[in-house]
Design a protein around this motif. Sequence first.
Motif, PDB file in Angstrom:
ATOM      1  N   ARG A   1     -12.607   9.303 -14.341  1.00 10.85           N
ATOM      2  CA  ARG A   1     -12.395  10.437 -13.431  1.00 10.85           C
ATOM      3  C   ARG A   1     -11.045  11.093 -13.656  1.00 10.85           C
ATOM      4  NH1 ARG A   1     -16.877  12.386 -12.112  1.00 10.85           N
ATOM      5  NH2 ARG A   1     -15.773  13.691 -10.622  1.00 10.85           N
ATOM      6  N   HIS A   2     -10.063  10.305 -14.085  1.00 13.42           N
ATOM      7  CA  HIS A   2      -8.744  10.881 -14.318  1.00 13.42           C
ATOM      8  C   HIS A   2      -8.590  11.346 -15.759  1.00 13.42           C
ATOM      9  CE1 HIS A   2      -7.356   9.907 -10.341  1.00 13.42           C
ATOM     10  NE2 HIS A   2      -7.695   8.646 -10.486  1.00 13.42           N
TER      11      HIS A   2
ATOM     12  N   ARG B   1      -3.203   2.016   5.781  1.00 17.67           N
ATOM     13  CA  ARG B   1      -4.520   1.499   6.155  1.00 17.67           C
ATOM     14  C   ARG B   1      -4.752   1.723   7.646  1.00 17.67           C
ATOM     15  NH1 ARG B   1      -5.216  -4.325   4.051  1.00 17.67           N
ATOM     16  NH2 ARG B   1      -5.954  -3.348   2.141  1.00 17.67           N
TER      17      ARG B   1
ATOM     18  N   LEU C   1       0.822  -1.206   0.000  1.00 17.95           N
ATOM     19  CA  LEU C   1       0.000   0.000   0.000  1.00 17.95           C
ATOM     20  C   LEU C   1       0.854   1.253   0.000  1.00 17.95           C
ATOM     21  CD1 LEU C   1      -2.831  -1.164   2.381  1.00 17.95           C
ATOM     22  CD2 LEU C   1      -3.095  -0.483   0.005  1.00 17.95           C
TER      23      LEU C   1
ATOM     24  N   GLU D   1     -14.453   3.604 -13.648  1.00 15.11           N
ATOM     25  CA  GLU D   1     -14.573   4.871 -12.924  1.00 15.11           C
ATOM     26  C   GLU D   1     -13.254   5.645 -12.865  1.00 15.11           C
ATOM     27  OE1 GLU D   1     -15.660   4.559  -8.802  1.00 15.11           O
ATOM     28  OE2 GLU D   1     -16.468   6.593  -8.785  1.00 15.11           O
ATOM     29  N   ALA D   2     -12.169   4.949 -12.440  1.00 18.41           N
ATOM     30  CA  ALA D   2     -10.891   5.648 -12.293  1.00 18.41           C
ATOM     31  C   ALA D   2     -10.436   6.200 -13.649  1.00 18.41           C
ATOM     32  CB  ALA D   2      -9.847   4.706 -11.719  1.00 18.41           C
TER      33      ALA D   2
ATOM     34  N   ARG E   1      -2.689   7.466  -7.707  1.00 20.53           N
ATOM     35  CA  ARG E   1      -3.623   6.367  -7.416  1.00 20.53           C
ATOM     36  C   ARG E   1      -4.665   6.255  -8.513  1.00 20.53           C
ATOM     37  NH1 ARG E   1      -4.997   8.243  -1.306  1.00 20.53           N
ATOM     38  NH2 ARG E   1      -2.971   7.807  -0.369  1.00 20.53           N
ATOM     39  N   GLY E   2      -4.890   5.054  -8.965  1.00 17.81           N
ATOM     40  CA  GLY E   2      -5.933   4.832  -9.961  1.00 17.81           C
ATOM     41  C   GLY E   2      -5.526   5.241 -11.355  1.00 17.81           C
TER      42      GLY E   2
ATOM     43  N   GLN F   1     -17.937   0.673 -12.052  1.00 20.38           N
ATOM     44  CA  GLN F   1     -16.827   0.701 -11.102  1.00 20.38           C
ATOM     45  C   GLN F   1     -15.501   0.438 -11.810  1.00 20.38           C
ATOM     46  OE1 GLN F   1     -17.635  -0.931  -7.181  1.00 20.38           O
ATOM     47  NE2 GLN F   1     -19.561  -1.747  -7.941  1.00 20.38           N
ATOM     48  N   VAL F   2     -15.536  -0.436 -12.825  1.00 20.37           N
ATOM     49  CA  VAL F   2     -14.300  -0.795 -13.512  1.00 20.37           C
ATOM     50  C   VAL F   2     -13.739   0.409 -14.269  1.00 20.37           C
ATOM     51  CG1 VAL F   2     -13.389  -2.194 -15.414  1.00 20.37           C
ATOM     52  CG2 VAL F   2     -14.776  -3.256 -13.646  1.00 20.37           C
TER      53      VAL F   2
ATOM     54  N   TYR G   1      -0.359   5.020   0.731  1.00 18.68           N
ATOM     55  CA  TYR G   1      -1.577   4.848   1.513  1.00 18.68           C
ATOM     56  C   TYR G   1      -1.264   4.051   2.768  1.00 18.68           C
ATOM     57  CZ  TYR G   1      -6.492   3.704   2.442  1.00 18.68           C
ATOM     58  OH  TYR G   1      -7.727   3.582   3.007  1.00 18.68           O
TER      59      TYR G   1
ATOM     60  N   ARG H   1      -3.494  11.915  -5.680  1.00 18.05           N
ATOM     61  CA  ARG H   1      -4.644  11.437  -6.461  1.00 18.05           C
ATOM     62  C   ARG H   1      -4.313  11.282  -7.929  1.00 18.05           C
ATOM     63  NH1 ARG H   1      -8.907  15.430  -4.709  1.00 18.05           N
ATOM     64  NH2 ARG H   1      -9.561  15.138  -6.850  1.00 18.05           N
TER      65      ARG H   1
ATOM     66  N   TYR I   1      -4.549  -1.060  -7.490  1.00 14.26           N
ATOM     67  CA  TYR I   1      -4.510  -2.007  -6.380  1.00 14.26           C
ATOM     68  C   TYR I   1      -5.568  -3.086  -6.554  1.00 14.26           C
ATOM     69  CZ  TYR I   1      -4.807  -3.531  -1.472  1.00 14.26           C
ATOM     70  OH  TYR I   1      -4.815  -4.261  -0.323  1.00 14.26           O
TER      71      TYR I   1
ATOM     72  N   LEU J   1       1.264   3.123  -3.050  1.00  9.57           N
ATOM     73  CA  LEU J   1       0.223   4.087  -3.387  1.00  9.57           C
ATOM     74  C   LEU J   1       0.193   5.213  -2.357  1.00  9.57           C
ATOM     75  CD1 LEU J   1      -1.508   0.966  -3.859  1.00  9.57           C
ATOM     76  CD2 LEU J   1      -2.628   2.664  -5.293  1.00  9.57           C
TER      77      LEU J   1
ATOM     78  N   MET K   1     -10.406  -3.991 -13.301  1.00  8.57           N
ATOM     79  CA  MET K   1     -10.547  -2.619 -12.809  1.00  8.57           C
ATOM     80  C   MET K   1      -9.174  -1.972 -12.643  1.00  8.57           C
ATOM     81  SD  MET K   1     -13.018  -1.385  -9.788  1.00  8.57           S
ATOM     82  CE  MET K   1     -12.257  -1.907  -8.284  1.00  8.57           C
TER      83      MET K   1
END
Lengths: 333, 550
Positions: free
Chosen positions: B132-133, B72, B65, B128-129, B101-102, B125-126, B70, B98, B107, B68, B180
């Motif tokens: 959005r980017h 947890r 992680l 989306e990234a 990531r994605g 969902q697959v 990140y 941001r 991940y 990225l 995804m």
Amino acid sequence: MNDHIPVFPLARLHGRYPLTTRIVGRLLLSLVLLVASSLLIFGGIEALPGDFATTYLGQAATPQAVANIRAELGLDAPAYARYLDWVAGLLHGDFGHSWASGQDIGAQLGSRLSNSLLLAGAAAIIAVPLSIGLGLIAVLYRDRLIDRLINLFSLAAVSLPEFFVAYLLILWLVVKNPVAAFPATVYASMGLGAKLVTIALPVATLVLVVIAHMMRMTRAAIINVMDSAYMETAALKGLSRWRAILRHATPNALAPIINVVALNLAYLIVGVVVVEVVFVYPGMGQYMVDAVTVRDLPVVQACGLVFAAIYILLNMTADILSVLANPRLRHPR
Amino acid sequence: MDKPLETDKRPLLQVRDLRIGATAYPPGEPPRKIEIVKGVSFDLERGKVLGLIGESGAGKSTIGLAALAYGRGGVKITGGRVLLDGEDILGLGRRGIRGVRGTRVCYVSQSAAASFNPAHRLMDQVIEATLRHGLATADEARARAVRLFGLLGLPEPETFGNRFPHQVSGGQLQRAMTAMALCPEPELIVFDEPTTALDVTTQIDVLAAIKSAIEQTGTAALYITHDLAVVAQVADDIMVLRHGETVEHADTRKIIENPDEDYTRDLVNVRAVRHTEAAEQSDRFFEMAGINAAYGPTPVLHDVSLHVPRGQTLAIVGESGSGKSTLARVATGLLAPNTGDVRFDGETLPPQLKHRTREQLRRMQMIYQMADTAMNPRQTVGQIIGRPLRFYEGLRGAGQRRRVGELLDQIEMGQGFIDRYPAELSGGQKQRVAIARALAAKPDLIICDEPTSALDPLVADGILKLLTGLQRERGLSYIFITHDIAIVRAIADSVAVMHRGRLVRFGPKSGALSPPFDAYTDLLLKSVPEMRLGWLEEVLSTRQIESADN
């Protein structure tokens, strides 16, 4: 399928159409609830002490006069007969006549109810989006200053009794700075704009009273799903926090939010008695309070039933909507 | 500062002296800071796969992680650098990260079932990234996703994305999550135990799909797992981690065939337990005959008959949903069968738990997969083990305490643990306490429902040794439910293979696990990862030949 295992037809139906069977079941339950509450209302009113005839006649209440009035109103019939009579009337849309004025209750109820719905609707249109929006903002800035301020404000609002809020608003916005209308009495002849201006203060009172509950539930419901693995997925996709909350958390928190909104809508219609009395607003609440003071029981009974029906209807709608909000039920495997 | 290398020669990911910390809250003590990752460094070239391997608590997911940026839960990256293409992503800030990531790093989690949002369709969902980017238009992204669904061997790639997560299987979800991660065409993907939660027969397909997708897209990957045999099939290099430190880092062949460190050798050679099966197995000490069982209208078990001789172990093996645990519920009386008998030492047991005598209950005990949830967290080890002593033998006070002490010695933990709470024990220790609690009743038969599958291999091995040792000393019979063929080989006398609620194979281990096989047992045995290079390709090629033959 194995032959020695019994297959229940109902369970099978439920397995194939989980959504439809649930909704139909909920509708039936509402019907049962409505019948039960009509019994409860009728029974409760039967059990009330005091008597219309005695109150109505006052000093002139001779036994003969009382008996005459009782016979005139049909009070000498046994209770079950009067209940069945009442229900039969209701099924034909006949709510009966007021004992005090002799007027048709249905007509009165119609205008009073539409007034109450106007008040509740105006309050709901402001309170629901505002409280859900504030809830979302509180989640976004969780444990930071904005969140704390929203919490503090909503706690303060919910802690004050509504009549107190009402008098504070009157003191502040009518007596000290005369900007708002008082009393909030509306007439059928007024236009919608004029009505809305007149009811500004009771609407503000109601909004303040219900907003905290809805906002806090929205915040709690969303925070509840914020720890889900799919929220981590959203973060690792590089989505903004705002988008993650709106798109990924909120849809999964809908069921509790829908329920708390329905509960508060019901309160707006059913629980406004005090506010209507304070602001002299001709709604259902005041109609019922007036009827109680003169023991005009058919009116009390009718109002009670309408309140119960609204309550049941709203909760049923909420239940059905939260079932619909569940993708597992909406799209079975 | 490292000298900047030429762009095409510079490794994609350079991790330098990475330190990651968290705050621990030990029960009854003030919180303290602990270090989870203690200065780990490595490089990953473009298009290469690095396997991170270690037991739980080794810090491998935490390192993954960190690629990225990140952490947890309360985990914080406290030191070191993570350079992606020469740029330190730890210093990018909220908005900057941001953009990584994605898009550049994606991940894939262990539990795709939990990582997909139940409220949205898979396709949304697959892609989306990617959307959005701003990496592709919606139509392009959808076309990409459909191509990936096909590449990963998902059914009906054109329409697969219209489904909701709950409408597809676990193995399919895991592949969808890989799609995804691949959709934005990232430079690096972090796979965090992507096949651990799957059945072996599903695992092999997902593993093959992931491997070919990585090869075809040229993406670099960090592949995190505790299963060396799995990572050996996909990784170019392997880094072995323990307690947040690097034990050994070399190419895959060297780690598997000629490791330098003892710890790595232990990981390669787990399953030191060997148990030769008993010759005579006709004794019907415990027997289930013609069992049919159902949950409400849903039938689960179909005509299952099997038996366990006294002092021997029956291993029940099968995938999730095959009815193994339901069989245990019927044996213990938690679920009454629709038809069929449960016989124990010559007497037929009442089908329902509440009709069984205390003596019948005492002689049959259970050990569960999750020792955590099988114990009251507010009771001490002494109270947990003492409860059956009081219930079955009426032991109290000092007598009870003495017996608890003896039992703790038998499970090789020692009496010092008597006043500890479950939260203060490791996973392996909790499972030992659960065993002691079962032993306290002096049973003749213990039903073990996946008692080692939540444990790390070396810890699991210790539990198996303990169980086989206790069997030799006390003549216990075991029904051992597992999905792990290696465990079956290690401890069983007889084997029952379950598939979709039916018994497809039952008999002494030597016979049950050697050819000729029925189709399902064959598939099951071939799907178990073997600790050698090229195993995956071999299995897949024989499978293709078979399907070509058909």
